[in-house]
Each structure stands twice: as structure tokens, then as C-alpha cells.
Write an enzyme that holds these catalytic residues in place. Structure first.
Site, PDB file in Angstrom:
ATOM      1  N   TYR A  77      68.088  68.332  14.341  1.00  0.00           N
ATOM      2  CA  TYR A  77      67.133  67.478  15.051  1.00  0.00           C
ATOM      3  C   TYR A  77      67.158  66.064  14.474  1.00  0.00           C
ATOM      4  O   TYR A  77      67.254  65.074  15.204  1.00  0.00           O
ATOM      5  CB  TYR A  77      65.737  68.090  14.947  1.00  0.00           C
ATOM      6  N   LYS A 133      68.459  62.278  16.187  1.00  0.00           N
ATOM      7  CA  LYS A 133      67.707  61.022  16.211  1.00  0.00           C
ATOM      8  C   LYS A 133      68.479  59.903  15.514  1.00  0.00           C
ATOM      9  O   LYS A 133      68.324  58.726  15.861  1.00  0.00           O
ATOM     10  CB  LYS A 133      66.331  61.226  15.589  1.00  0.00           C
ATOM     11  N   LEU A 146      60.045  58.942  24.849  1.00  0.00           N
ATOM     12  CA  LEU A 146      59.516  60.097  24.118  1.00  0.00           C
ATOM     13  C   LEU A 146      60.240  61.384  24.496  1.00  0.00           C
ATOM     14  O   LEU A 146      60.072  62.396  23.815  1.00  0.00           O
ATOM     15  CB  LEU A 146      58.021  60.276  24.419  1.00  0.00           C
ATOM     16  N   SER A 186      61.679  68.045  20.170  1.00  0.00           N
ATOM     17  CA  SER A 186      61.079  67.411  18.999  1.00  0.00           C
ATOM     18  C   SER A 186      60.965  68.350  17.801  1.00  0.00           C
ATOM     19  O   SER A 186      60.199  68.088  16.875  1.00  0.00           O
ATOM     20  CB  SER A 186      59.685  66.870  19.352  1.00  0.00           C
ATOM     21  N   ASP A 201      59.069  63.330  33.240  1.00  0.00           N
ATOM     22  CA  ASP A 201      59.307  64.483  32.372  1.00  0.00           C
ATOM     23  C   ASP A 201      60.203  65.453  33.128  1.00  0.00           C
ATOM     24  O   ASP A 201      60.301  65.385  34.365  1.00  0.00           O
ATOM     25  CB  ASP A 201      57.983  65.154  31.978  1.00  0.00           C
TER      26      ASP A 201
END
Length: 263
Positions: free
Chosen positions: A135, A139, A70, A74, A33
Site C-alpha cells: 500500500y 502511494k 481520495l 487505503s 466513487d
């Protein structure tokens, strides 16, 4: 069994579920991270890394055979932030993975890549993408990058269009989009264990009554969600006294609000 599974974004909400829920799915979990993580436990490696740093990402992917990606912003955000984290970071990861010989990536995409489809439509992997936000656009880039790397280099990717993954649904929209953490983990396990997935696009949602998405094309995985939003329906409908839907679009607020907010 996967030898070394790299998990980016391991400090986020989903990453924390993964850290404890995927123990035993790989000989080593390499957790990464941009923020500091708790020290490594048995069977773990902890590496702090900014995915926008290409050299650091090259080191991060070394000796990994599978990646659960991940790491990203987000929620809706300004373009410059999304550019660094979601676009440049994803590009760096895929290029480093290609050079390292990674065989499979599970890419955390989002239902917001199709958020401008109307409620009432049933979508599957063939439905046109209609992103509801920057966003969502970021993606879409990741999904296309994954497609390129499969077609050109044979590197498999499951683009997992995650619904709303929380311990419980928070509002009426999430009665359709909710993905329980338990179902998220079981879906990731099925993607790790499948002999071959190619380039696969699928939605992440529990067995909710009012489903918007179909994964019929991915039945070969054998994945069956165990949870449903129905036990929460009565409390949510009692709590919410406004219109039945806050938006006519599946993306909810992201399809209607122009400010930088997300869910």
C-alpha cells in the site's frame, strides 16, 4: 474560487467528510466513487466512475480545475487490487487531468510511505521514503507521478501524507499520528486557497504532543491544526496494558505484520 472541484473516492470516510465540509469552497463539487453515491444536492454533481477505466476518467475530469484525489484502496491489499485502484487509477487520473488543463491536485498519500522510519525520528519532506507495505509503495508511485507532472507540465500537486484520520485516536500509535476530520478539512481548504503550491509534500496530523513529523517548510500555507490527541491519552493508556509501542517503526502494524491488514 475553484470553479469545479472533483472529489474522487467521495463515498469513503474522508470523502463523506469532504462532501459536507467543503461546501462553498467551489462553485460545483463533482463527487465520484466506484460505488453508488447519494443523489446530488445543490452545488453538486455525482458521477459514478471506476478510475481504472481510462475513457471514463477522461470524461470525469472534463471542465474541472482542481481535484481532491481520495479514490484508492487505503489499506494493505494484494498487489493486483492495488495495481488497479492505486496505480493504474492514479495514472489515469493524472493523464486525464493533464489533458483537461487541471491546475492543481491534492493527492491523498499516506504516512505509510515513510513507515519504516523508527519511532523517535522526526521526519519532514526531505526524509527518504521507506514504505512499510505494498500500500505504501503504491502511494510512492503516486507521489512520483505527481512530481513528473509538475516538472514536465507545471501541474501543481500537494502530496498529503495523511496520518490516522478518525473522529478520535484508537490506540497509542494514533496519539502521534491522529488527524482530526476538522483539521483535515481545514488543511484541504488551505491547499485549495493558496495562490501557488508547486510540488508540495506535507504530513497530515493534528497538534499532537508527541509529533513525529514537521511541516515547517509549508508555513506559507498558514495552516494551524486546532485539535490534539491529548484529551484521549488517559483513556487510551488505561485501556492498553501491553508494551508502550506495538512496533519500533512509525508504520505500526503495517511494518511488522506480513498478512494483508492495514490501519
Amino acid at each position: 474560487m475553484t470553479t469545479r472541484l472533483l472529489v474522487t473516492g467521495a463515498g469513503g470516510a474522508l470523502g463523506r467528510h469532504v462532501r459536507h465540509g467543503l461546501k462553498g469552497c467551489a462553485k460545483v463539487l463533482r463527487l465520484s466513487d466506484i460505488a453508488a453515491l447519494a443523489p446530488a444536492e445543490d452545488g453538486e454533481e455525482v458521477v459514478r466512475c471506476d478510475l481504472a477505466d481510462r475513457q471514463a476518467v477522461g470524461d470525469l475530469t472534463r471542465d474541472c480545475d482542481t481535484i481532491l484525489h481520495l479514490g484508492a484502496i487505503s489499506v494493505e491489499a494484494d498487489f493486483d487490487g492495488l495495481l488497479q485502484a492505486n496505480i493504474l487509477g492514479t495514472y489515469n487520473l493524472y493523464e486525464a487531468a493533464r489533458k483537461a488543463g487541471v491546475r492543481r491536485i491534492i493527492f491523498a498519500s499516506t504516512n505509510h510511505v515513510t513507515g519504516f522510519h523508527r519511532i523517535g525520528e522526526t521526519l519532514d519532506h526531505t526524509s527518504p521514503r521507506r514504505p512499510d507495505s505494498l500500500y505504501g509503495v503504491s502511494k510512492c508511485f503516486g507521489e512520483d507521478l505527481a512530481r513528473l507532472h509538475f516538472d514536465k507540465y507545471g501541474m501543481e500537486t500537494a502530496c498529503l501524507r495523511i496520518g490516522s484520520c478518525f473522529p478520535e485516536p484508537k490506540d497509542r500509535r494514533m496519539l502521534s499520528t491522529w488527524l482530526s476530520p476538522r483539521d483535515f478539512l481545514s488543511l484541504v481548504r488551505s491547499l485549495l486557497e493558496a495562490p501557488a503550491i508547486g510540488y508540495l509534500v506535507l504530513y497530515g496530523a493534528s497538534a499532537n504532543r508527541d509529533a513525529w513529523w514537521s511541516n515547517a517548510h509549508a508555513d506559507f500555507l498558514g495552516w494551524q491544526p486546532m485539535d490534539s490527541s491529548e484529551p484521549f491519552r488517559q483513556a487510551i493508556e488505561r485501556r492498553e496494558h501491553g508494551p508502550v509501542e506495538v512496533s519500533k517503526y512509525q508504520g505500526g502494524r503495517l511494518a511488522t505484520v506480513k498478512t494483508q491488514t492495514g490501519d
